[in-house]
Design a protein around this motif. Sequence first.
Motif, PDB file in Angstrom:
ATOM      1  N   ALA A 103      82.893  -8.874 -39.412  1.00  0.00           N
ATOM      2  CA  ALA A 103      82.870  -9.506 -38.963  1.00  0.00           C
ATOM      3  C   ALA A 103      83.321  -9.943 -37.863  1.00  0.00           C
ATOM      4  N   LEU A 104      84.837  -9.180 -37.620  1.00  0.00           N
ATOM      5  CA  LEU A 104      85.328  -8.707 -35.739  1.00  0.00           C
ATOM      6  C   LEU A 104      84.411  -7.650 -35.234  1.00  0.00           C
ATOM      7  N   LEU A 105      83.659  -6.876 -36.107  1.00  0.00           N
ATOM      8  CA  LEU A 105      82.763  -5.510 -35.737  1.00  0.00           C
ATOM      9  C   LEU A 105      81.263  -6.092 -35.376  1.00  0.00           C
ATOM     10  N   THR A 106      80.870  -7.679 -36.098  1.00  0.00           N
ATOM     11  CA  THR A 106      79.464  -7.217 -35.198  1.00  0.00           C
ATOM     12  C   THR A 106      78.526  -9.209 -34.659  1.00  0.00           C
ATOM     13  N   ARG A 107      80.750 -10.050 -34.889  1.00  0.00           N
ATOM     14  CA  ARG A 107      79.944 -10.851 -34.496  1.00  0.00           C
ATOM     15  C   ARG A 107      81.078 -11.901 -33.231  1.00  0.00           C
ATOM     16  N   MET A 108      80.140 -11.624 -31.930  1.00  0.00           N
ATOM     17  CA  MET A 108      80.653 -11.953 -30.855  1.00  0.00           C
ATOM     18  C   MET A 108      81.845 -13.167 -30.906  1.00  0.00           C
ATOM     19  N   GLN A 109      83.373 -12.938 -30.287  1.00  0.00           N
ATOM     20  CA  GLN A 109      84.282 -13.629 -29.935  1.00  0.00           C
ATOM     21  C   GLN A 109      84.298 -13.942 -29.323  1.00  0.00           C
ATOM     22  N   ALA A 110      83.632 -14.175 -27.941  1.00  0.00           N
ATOM     23  CA  ALA A 110      84.356 -14.685 -27.046  1.00  0.00           C
ATOM     24  C   ALA A 110      85.554 -15.725 -27.039  1.00  0.00           C
ATOM     25  N   GLY A 111      86.623 -15.887 -25.944  1.00  0.00           N
ATOM     26  CA  GLY A 111      88.021 -16.618 -25.633  1.00  0.00           C
ATOM     27  C   GLY A 111      87.940 -17.018 -27.228  1.00  0.00           C
ATOM     28  N   ALA A 112      88.545 -16.040 -27.975  1.00  0.00           N
ATOM     29  CA  ALA A 112      89.185 -16.286 -29.132  1.00  0.00           C
ATOM     30  C   ALA A 112      90.389 -15.048 -29.273  1.00  0.00           C
ATOM     31  N   GLY A 113      89.887 -14.499 -27.890  1.00  0.00           N
ATOM     32  CA  GLY A 113      91.842 -13.702 -28.099  1.00  0.00           C
ATOM     33  C   GLY A 113      92.924 -13.853 -27.967  1.00  0.00           C
ATOM     34  N   PRO A 114      93.652 -12.934 -27.439  1.00  0.00           N
ATOM     35  CA  PRO A 114      95.006 -13.341 -27.625  1.00  0.00           C
ATOM     36  C   PRO A 114      95.158 -14.602 -25.814  1.00  0.00           C
ATOM     37  N   SER A 115      95.688 -15.515 -25.888  1.00  0.00           N
ATOM     38  CA  SER A 115      96.610 -16.154 -24.671  1.00  0.00           C
ATOM     39  C   SER A 115      98.283 -16.993 -24.795  1.00  0.00           C
ATOM     40  N   GLY A 116      98.840 -16.463 -25.897  1.00  0.00           N
ATOM     41  CA  GLY A 116      99.916 -17.495 -25.480  1.00  0.00           C
ATOM     42  C   GLY A 116     100.971 -16.657 -25.137  1.00  0.00           C
ATOM     43  N   ARG A 117     102.068 -16.116 -24.590  1.00  0.00           N
ATOM     44  CA  ARG A 117     103.156 -15.357 -23.587  1.00  0.00           C
ATOM     45  C   ARG A 117     103.531 -14.286 -25.053  1.00  0.00           C
ATOM     46  N   HIS A 118     103.741 -14.405 -26.339  1.00  0.00           N
ATOM     47  CA  HIS A 118     103.840 -12.945 -26.665  1.00  0.00           C
ATOM     48  C   HIS A 118     102.404 -12.019 -27.075  1.00  0.00           C
ATOM     49  N   ASP A 119     101.008 -12.164 -26.599  1.00  0.00           N
ATOM     50  CA  ASP A 119     100.483 -11.870 -26.880  1.00  0.00           C
ATOM     51  C   ASP A 119      99.694 -10.730 -25.661  1.00  0.00           C
ATOM     52  N   VAL A 120      98.828  -9.968 -25.651  1.00  0.00           N
ATOM     53  CA  VAL A 120      98.574  -9.016 -24.557  1.00  0.00           C
ATOM     54  C   VAL A 120      97.374  -8.996 -24.768  1.00  0.00           C
ATOM     55  N   GLY A 157      76.690  -1.481 -33.086  1.00  0.00           N
ATOM     56  CA  GLY A 157      76.967  -2.289 -33.252  1.00  0.00           C
ATOM     57  C   GLY A 157      76.546  -3.517 -34.673  1.00  0.00           C
ATOM     58  N   VAL A 158      75.640  -2.759 -36.027  1.00  0.00           N
ATOM     59  CA  VAL A 158      75.005  -2.630 -36.887  1.00  0.00           C
ATOM     60  C   VAL A 158      76.260  -1.794 -37.981  1.00  0.00           C
ATOM     61  N   ALA A 159      76.286  -2.682 -39.232  1.00  0.00           N
ATOM     62  CA  ALA A 159      76.718  -2.045 -39.891  1.00  0.00           C
ATOM     63  C   ALA A 159      75.792  -1.103 -41.422  1.00  0.00           C
ATOM     64  N   THR A 160      75.966  -0.281 -41.096  1.00  0.00           N
ATOM     65  CA  THR A 160      74.997   0.600 -42.192  1.00  0.00           C
ATOM     66  C   THR A 160      74.892   1.020 -42.978  1.00  0.00           C
ATOM     67  N   THR A 161      76.528   0.753 -43.853  1.00  0.00           N
ATOM     68  CA  THR A 161      76.580   1.304 -44.638  1.00  0.00           C
ATOM     69  C   THR A 161      77.873   0.118 -45.514  1.00  0.00           C
ATOM     70  N   PRO A 162      77.825  -0.249 -46.689  1.00  0.00           N
ATOM     71  CA  PRO A 162      78.549  -1.141 -47.280  1.00  0.00           C
ATOM     72  C   PRO A 162      80.039  -1.009 -47.450  1.00  0.00           C
ATOM     73  N   LEU A 163      80.680  -2.481 -47.083  1.00  0.00           N
ATOM     74  CA  LEU A 163      82.397  -1.785 -47.163  1.00  0.00           C
ATOM     75  C   LEU A 163      83.075  -0.944 -48.651  1.00  0.00           C
ATOM     76  N   THR A 164      83.609   0.417 -48.299  1.00  0.00           N
ATOM     77  CA  THR A 164      83.738   1.058 -49.632  1.00  0.00           C
ATOM     78  C   THR A 164      84.658   1.597 -49.690  1.00  0.00           C
ATOM     79  N   GLU A 165      85.413   1.482 -51.435  1.00  0.00           N
ATOM     80  CA  GLU A 165      86.533   1.341 -51.506  1.00  0.00           C
ATOM     81  C   GLU A 165      87.094   2.718 -51.625  1.00  0.00           C
ATOM     82  N   ALA A 166      87.123   3.628 -50.404  1.00  0.00           N
ATOM     83  CA  ALA A 166      87.078   5.553 -50.487  1.00  0.00           C
ATOM     84  C   ALA A 166      88.900   6.160 -51.145  1.00  0.00           C
ATOM     85  N   GLY A 167      89.398   5.571 -52.161  1.00  0.00           N
ATOM     86  CA  GLY A 167      90.643   5.322 -52.279  1.00  0.00           C
ATOM     87  C   GLY A 167      91.740   4.532 -52.247  1.00  0.00           C
ATOM     88  N   THR A 168      92.576   5.333 -52.644  1.00  0.00           N
ATOM     89  CA  THR A 168      94.298   4.899 -52.502  1.00  0.00           C
ATOM     90  C   THR A 168      94.818   4.822 -51.430  1.00  0.00           C
TER      91      THR A 168
END
Length: 403
Positions: A103-120, A157-168
């Motif tokens: 969702a973070l890498l493929t969905r537009m989230q304009a305006g949802a970024g940091p805004s407070g004094r502790h954020d950059v 911008g499009v996922a080409t593989t599923p999220l896969t567990e690749a080890g520990t």
Amino acid sequence: MESIGGDVMTEEASKYDASQIQALEGWEAIWKRPGMYIGSTGERGLRQLVFELADRSVNEVLAGHANCVDITLTSDSGVCVADDGRGIRIDEAGHTGISGLEALLTRMQAGAGPSGRHDVTLGLCGMGPFVVNALSSRMTAEVRRGGARCVQEYERGVATTPLTEAGTSTGSGTTITFWPDADIFGTAEYSFDGWAERFRELALLNRGLEISLTDQRRPGDPRSARFRYPDGARDFVAILDEQKDEPVHPHIIGFEREEPRMAGTVEVALRWRASRDERVRSFANSRPTDGGTHERGFRDGVATAVTAYARERRLLTASDPDLEADRIGEGLTAVVSVKLDNPTFEGSTRGWLGNAAVRACVEESVREHLGRWLAGHPEQATALIDRIVQGAAGTGQGGADRG
């Protein structure tokens, strides 16, 4: 109907309604007008891609969830941004049916970024990794969380593989590597020095933030830099003063203060040198500014403190006018940084801070702290005032008769 040029304008040609408006959304909008989101499709735009991606990692460190951000220019023209934070969530994001990472890498989230004094906020558009993914021919993401290492691949911008567990994994964190789309950026290249300047500035404005840069593009000539500054704005002034004229006073004056009236903090460092050049750098929530209420308050506070001390010590006569800010500023190097819960910027470039309460708060803080420093360092203060008064007398402003 005839046009001025004599051509006939048909009814069909003159028709314009909602059906002719082209609505672009998501990746399509970014592909069509990339400059609207990252400033350009040249080196400046490439630099913004890194800033948009590094936002999240930098804020992980500032929130105390990570120790360092590592950024690497890879030998195959990619860029890797890694942190040792909590790791992006990999469970389902709401009811989207996809992971928090996707969702973070493929969905537009304009305006949802940091805004407070502790954020950059480093990027221009505040959409973070989404805009980077959309403008990359390829992206790989690795998340280390809960003892597992999971990976996923993307293209334009499009996922080409599923999220896969690749080890520990024994630790936690996130590593994202992307390769800018050559069809969009052509032959433009990253500037290591351009990155270094901004990330060093960021580390100077945020104590405890550690950022490393590594350039692997030239195997025989690798470059690297690491930034971490425990003294914040004082370190900033020392760097600005490197290889400049001798200081009027060796001690860098500095303080940091919480100001509830402006819902934020103010940090200031300053020193005078034996030159006519003024170097005042101002920032709001770690963003460089062209000026605003914080800088006005700083100048008011310096002028008031210096003039009051000069009058108290009879370095100015009763008939002398107050010392002017431009004369006091000669040889002054200063960093003025405010961090606000709700910053208000003026202008399209967000370069001018407009919060009204900030001016009075910064003025009072500077006046009180500088006044105490002057009173506690009489020799250095007298040398400073003498220099200012003599300079003012030389320009006809007036000054005490030192004879």
